[in-house]
Write a protein that holds these residues in place. Structure first.
Motif, PDB file in Angstrom:
ATOM      1  N   VAL A 239      50.325  25.853  33.789  1.00 50.88           N
ATOM      2  CA  VAL A 239      50.877  27.084  33.730  1.00 50.88           C
ATOM      3  C   VAL A 239      50.019  28.181  34.631  1.00 50.88           C
ATOM      4  N   GLU A 240      48.758  28.213  34.348  1.00 55.16           N
ATOM      5  CA  GLU A 240      47.821  29.089  34.999  1.00 55.16           C
ATOM      6  C   GLU A 240      47.740  28.869  36.416  1.00 55.16           C
ATOM      7  N   PHE A 241      47.721  27.462  36.840  1.00 52.16           N
ATOM      8  CA  PHE A 241      47.838  27.230  38.335  1.00 52.16           C
ATOM      9  C   PHE A 241      49.042  27.769  38.822  1.00 52.16           C
ATOM     10  N   LEU A 242      50.038  27.604  38.408  1.00 51.66           N
ATOM     11  CA  LEU A 242      51.620  28.458  38.863  1.00 51.66           C
ATOM     12  C   LEU A 242      51.380  29.972  38.891  1.00 51.66           C
ATOM     13  N   LEU A 243      50.827  30.631  38.005  1.00 54.71           N
ATOM     14  CA  LEU A 243      50.768  31.912  37.846  1.00 54.71           C
ATOM     15  C   LEU A 243      49.692  32.489  38.801  1.00 54.71           C
ATOM     16  N   TYR A 244      48.601  31.723  39.081  1.00 49.55           N
ATOM     17  CA  TYR A 244      47.748  32.252  40.036  1.00 49.55           C
ATOM     18  C   TYR A 244      47.906  31.879  41.584  1.00 49.55           C
ATOM     19  N   THR A 245      49.144  31.006  41.793  1.00 49.35           N
ATOM     20  CA  THR A 245      49.068  30.839  43.288  1.00 49.35           C
ATOM     21  C   THR A 245      50.590  31.232  43.659  1.00 49.35           C
ATOM     22  N   GLY A 246      51.561  31.030  42.758  1.00 50.24           N
ATOM     23  CA  GLY A 246      52.990  31.107  43.333  1.00 50.24           C
ATOM     24  C   GLY A 246      53.696  30.111  43.847  1.00 50.24           C
ATOM     25  N   ILE A 247      53.009  29.090  43.833  1.00 49.30           N
ATOM     26  CA  ILE A 247      53.473  27.787  44.462  1.00 49.30           C
ATOM     27  C   ILE A 247      54.792  27.388  43.724  1.00 49.30           C
ATOM     28  N   ARG A 248      55.447  26.548  44.211  1.00 47.43           N
ATOM     29  CA  ARG A 248      56.837  25.975  43.490  1.00 47.43           C
ATOM     30  C   ARG A 248      56.541  24.845  42.557  1.00 47.43           C
TER      31      ARG A 248
END
Length: 407
Positions: A239-248
């Motif tokens: 979740v943190e990774f998606l929030l901090y990168t905007g990646i799909r």
């Protein structure tokens, strides 16, 4: 007698090298280097049959052509009956092909979606029907049946995906010669309003989620296995990774390996740079600084043999990032993410009442980036999408997300 009279009438035109029989159903013709009459006629599937009458006399050739026409059509009808395949028969072949693709497909989720649609919707309804007999009336009945199964009218995107999967089966039928290639192919109906923009999280909700997850991931739950608790730990990092990168989520993020993460140095500053191979091609993106703590925590939990994140990045470890300590990766994190949102009381968007999904984190990234003043071209490059797509989905939100600066 009518046919005989017709033949005698045709005998008077022996100078012609092309003769029509049975109102044009059969054509007699001669090749340039042969005195014998040939015949040709169309079969029910639209293909042509050609053969010789073995006669240079027009009356005899016409009689033999008519006999050949009847005999071939009877034989074809018999063979066609043997070759008739049901929708389920072809769908089973397609399922086997799809499952074989799972090991090599770039977009595995798309393959799984086709499998799901076949198994839960198309085969249960169309399975027993001969594929050549499927008509518009059955398609219309399918619409009503699907609504009853789903308990709602499916969204435009769902209808379109079902239609795409259905077309795969019809294409397979056509390639096997089971459809009339001159007839318009049957397709599923696709209608209705396109789906709404996916819900996002407000800045306050993001803060609540980030504060809630550290307690949630270590919470012990009665009746839950260690695997579930490991899923919770991995889910927080994801979740943190998606929030901090905007990646799909899924197709872009799950395949990422530690060697794809590098430092990008600009003067005295350094930033996390991540190599991503997405549906719009490969690209580099820059992660927010907060991701450093996430990756360090993930490295320690996976018990990787490095003293720091710097050492891990320098080593270029060829191992997936989002895995359990043993190195295996979960099939999906959708279920545990939903459980997280339920426990945090964030499952539904209060504005639209839509259920939030992992994709909502990407939508949140775009909204926050635009709200903080990052120009739309930079956001588009970061997220691997087009400016046109961002304008389409976010232009109507711009006055709202920039309200503080506008005021």
């Amino acid at each position: 007698m009518n046919n005989l009279q017709y033949l005698f009438n045709q005998a008077a035109t022996t100078q012609s090298r092309t003769i029509s029989l049975l109102d044009g159903a059969i054509v007699l013709y001669k090749r340039a280097n042969s005195a014998q009459w040939q015949c040709r006629f169309r079969l029910d599937n639209g293909s042509w049959f050609s053969g010789t009458t073995a006669s240079d006399q027009v009356a005899e050739a016409s009689t033999r052509a008519i006999e050949l026409h009847h005999r071939i059509h009877e034989r074809y009808a018999s063979e066609e009956a043997c070759r008739t395949r049901t929708f389920a028969w072809l769908a089973t072949e397609e399922l086997e092909s799809l499952r074989n693709q799972l090991t090599t497909a770039k977009n595995r989720q798309s393959v799984r979606d086709h499998v799901y649609v076949l198994e839960h919707y198309l085969i249960p309804f169309f399975g027993s029907l001969p594929v050549a007999n499927i008509q518009q009336s059955q398609v219309d009945e399918f619409d009503s049946w699907r609504i009853a199964q789903m308990g709602r009218v499916p969204r435009f995107s769902t209808q379109r995906h079902h239609a795409t999967t259905f077309n795969r089966i019809m294409a397979r039928a056509s390639n096997n010669g089971l459809l009339n290639r001159f007839a318009k192919p049957v397709t599923l109906n696709v209608a209705g309003d396109r789906s709404q923009s996916r819900p996002s999280f407000s800045a306050e909700e993001v803060d609540h989620l980030l504060a809630f997850m550290p307690r949630w991931e270590v919470q012990r739950r009665a009746g839950r296995t260690q695997r579930f608790h490991d899923m919770a730990r991995l889910c927080r990092c994801y979740v943190e990774f998606l929030l901090y990168t905007g990646i799909r989520q899924g197709t872009e993020s799950m395949p990422i390996r530690w060697k794809d993460i590098q430092w990008h140095r600009a003067g005295a500053e350094q930033y996390l740079k991540i190599w991503v191979s997405g549906k719009t091609g490969p690209r580099h993106l820059i992660a927010r600084a907060s991701l450093i703590a996430t990756l360090e925590r993930l490295m320690r939990w996976q018990q990787l043999p490095y003293q720091s994140l710097d050492q891990l990045i320098a080593a270029g470890l060829d191992r997936k990032v989002f895995v359990f300590p043993a190195g295996d990766q979960p099939y999906s994190l959708h279920g545990v993410f939903r459980r997280l949102l339920e426990d945090a009381e964030l499952l539904r968007d209060p504005q639209t009442n839509q259920i939030r999904t992992l994709y909502s984190l990407r939508h949140t990234y775009a909204t926050q980036a635009l709200a903080t003043g990052v120009d739309i071209h930079t956001v588009a490059r970061q997220m691997g999408t087009s400016v046109m797509m961002l304008e389409k989905h976010y232009s109507k939100l711009t006055p709202l997300i920039c309200a503080e600066r506008l005021a």
